[in-house]
Write a protein that holds these residues in place. Sequence first.
Motif, PDB file in Angstrom:
ATOM      1  N   ASP A 342      36.016  37.085  36.796  1.00  0.00           N
ATOM      2  CA  ASP A 342      36.625  37.533  35.731  1.00  0.00           C
ATOM      3  C   ASP A 342      36.834  39.140  35.887  1.00  0.00           C
ATOM      4  O   ASP A 342      37.801  39.558  35.247  1.00  0.00           O
ATOM      5  CB  ASP A 342      36.121  37.174  34.464  1.00  0.00           C
ATOM      6  CG  ASP A 342      36.429  35.651  34.191  1.00  0.00           C
ATOM      7  OD1 ASP A 342      37.206  35.026  34.797  1.00  0.00           O
ATOM      8  OD2 ASP A 342      35.742  35.143  33.437  1.00  0.00           O
ATOM      9  N   ASN A 346      40.479  41.311  35.715  1.00  0.00           N
ATOM     10  CA  ASN A 346      40.572  42.396  34.974  1.00  0.00           C
ATOM     11  C   ASN A 346      40.927  43.632  35.684  1.00  0.00           C
ATOM     12  O   ASN A 346      41.817  44.473  35.449  1.00  0.00           O
ATOM     13  CB  ASN A 346      39.450  42.565  33.963  1.00  0.00           C
ATOM     14  CG  ASN A 346      39.318  41.462  32.980  1.00  0.00           C
ATOM     15  OD1 ASN A 346      40.427  40.622  32.539  1.00  0.00           O
ATOM     16  ND2 ASN A 346      38.361  41.054  32.402  1.00  0.00           N
ATOM     17  N   ASP A 352      44.158  46.114  29.500  1.00  0.00           N
ATOM     18  CA  ASP A 352      43.150  46.351  28.426  1.00  0.00           C
ATOM     19  C   ASP A 352      43.412  46.147  27.089  1.00  0.00           C
ATOM     20  O   ASP A 352      44.563  46.250  26.646  1.00  0.00           O
ATOM     21  CB  ASP A 352      42.291  47.655  28.877  1.00  0.00           C
ATOM     22  CG  ASP A 352      40.836  47.619  28.513  1.00  0.00           C
ATOM     23  OD1 ASP A 352      40.408  46.630  27.653  1.00  0.00           O
ATOM     24  OD2 ASP A 352      40.116  48.387  29.133  1.00  0.00           O
TER      25      ASP A 352
END
Length: 648
Positions: A342, A346, A352
């Motif tokens: 994960d 990201n 974000d």
Amino acid sequence: MSTPPPAAPWLVRAFHELRRQRHLVLHGNIEDLVRWDDRYLPFGTALSEFLHVVGFAAVARYSLVDGLTYPEDSSREFVERQLNPPEEAPAPVPEPAAALAPSPDGRSARQERLASSAQALQQELLAARHATPRTAEDTLAAAHRLMVQREAPCAFVLDSADLVIGSTAQVSVDHIAHVAHVRRLLSEAVEVPGAQGVLRNTVVFVVRDLASLPPWIHRDNPMVAAVLADRPGIAERKVFLTERLPRYYRAAEVPPDRLDTLAANLATLTEGMSVRELIALEATSHVARLEPAAARRLVARHRFGLREDPWEQLDIAKVREADKVLSRRVIGQPAAVRAVCDVLVNARGGLDFVAEGDQSGTRPKGVFFFVGPTGVGKTELAKALAEVVFGDEAALRRFDMSEFSQEHASERLTGAPPGYVGHEQGGVLTNWVLERPFSVILFDEIEKASRKIFDKFLQIIDDGRLTDGQGRTAHFSHSIVVFTSNLGAGTLRQRISGSAMPYEAITDHFNRAVTDFFTTELGRPELLGRLGSGVVVFDILREEVIKEIIGKFLDQLAGSARARGWEIVFDRAAIDRAVIEEIMRDGAALGARQIRSPLLERWVRVPVNRWVLEHSPPPGTRLWVRRSTGASPFTVQVFPNMAEGATA
């Protein structure tokens, strides 16, 4: 974001201390440009103008290189008048006596030589009246006159003071005399009325590192105040970058209404940079052909040089397949592997919850707290992560926290302060990050670390940077930080019954142990809050996982044999049963480490190698490792045919 004042904030602090009639020690960012009157000036120029605004009628500055200098003629005239008052002017040298006048008896040549010498002496005396002190001792003695005069407030700036009275100057034979002069300057300086009120004639020490000066100057000394000339804050950086941004690569194509946003982004990402570094950032933009809109790439290129950024090179397909790659190396830990993947998603995706310029751009790419039983793959997953992201398992640096259990050991991470043994070597952590900013940093068994070290951990997680004892800043913005711990593993053994305990119960047990450690034992709940979802619980070893690990090691041994022309047939069912029974005898307390060594090492690898040495089998030989009724659990022999229960 508020507009910064027209001068650097540290000058405001210095102003208040001068009005309190204190001498100053200015330390820190003294080689930078300083914001003064909405301009950026060299440190010395800004300081001189500032001292005049405070109310000092004259400013004199001394350095070992330039001697005594002045910012303007009025200061020079004032100082020279104090050092050479009219009443101390030398008396004129009388002309040669009449008795020495030339006469016909042949003495005229001697008379002329005496007259010439008298004129030369007259000129030397007149010149000495306006002589400028050159040596440090002479200058400090002359400065005493400036400190005790009452005509107008005067400031004496001692540049690079550590080279005159600091620890580096102790090898000088004049060091004691210099210290004695400085003590007198500080204690005998008088108050003088001026245009801005009453000021004390003041000594200003300028030094990069405060610790390089004798402590008696600034510590518990009511006559002296130390003021840190710090680097520009975020508001000041934003104003500076807003002015300079149009000069960046292809900035002319940026709409004017976007410049303010881009400047704010860069101001956040350039935390800790000096004004000169911000100017150099502009050059980096053109050299690397990076626009202001690519703020993070631009700052990374500036800080880390022309190295390729592995995060930019991280292939999307590689990220998609990362869970399979990691699972092949770390068996039986799907939740941990998923949590790590994960973070890769990201980091590669880039989206974000915050704006582009948020402080999170300076923090590590990922922060994990791996907790669970020993030997279940915590360190192995960190190694696998380094290989996936950075293409090299050597990109991982492991710090065993049991070596940092003493309070003073924390200094090893960032280096000893100036004046202490090992200062010149820097810190083991900051040195590594300065050399390898793209890496995985593993802090193993952090519960064994000194409590003082956790302050540094908090700074890494929050700010993404550490400054070493030499003043160098190591940035963690492109690193992955992994903490590992066995917290709760000891009490877990009492609750395990075989491998029936579900993973949810394991997770609950270790999460409670981690919470108790940070809140009750350590008293640092804020650290736990910063970790957030980074706490990853590793599962216990279960029977099906043990079988997979056994199969992995046996396949490696079989591959090694094939490379030498032999084939090995294992009685895998018997090997699985023997290893599982041995491991489960103590609830898998030692984890997977004991599978390879000592169990498979002693039961399989050593017997096979011993049999090969004794029999020297020709290529093509098939070896059979099967259950034995003798002293050793397994025996090796030539495989005659496919035996019942044996699988290749």
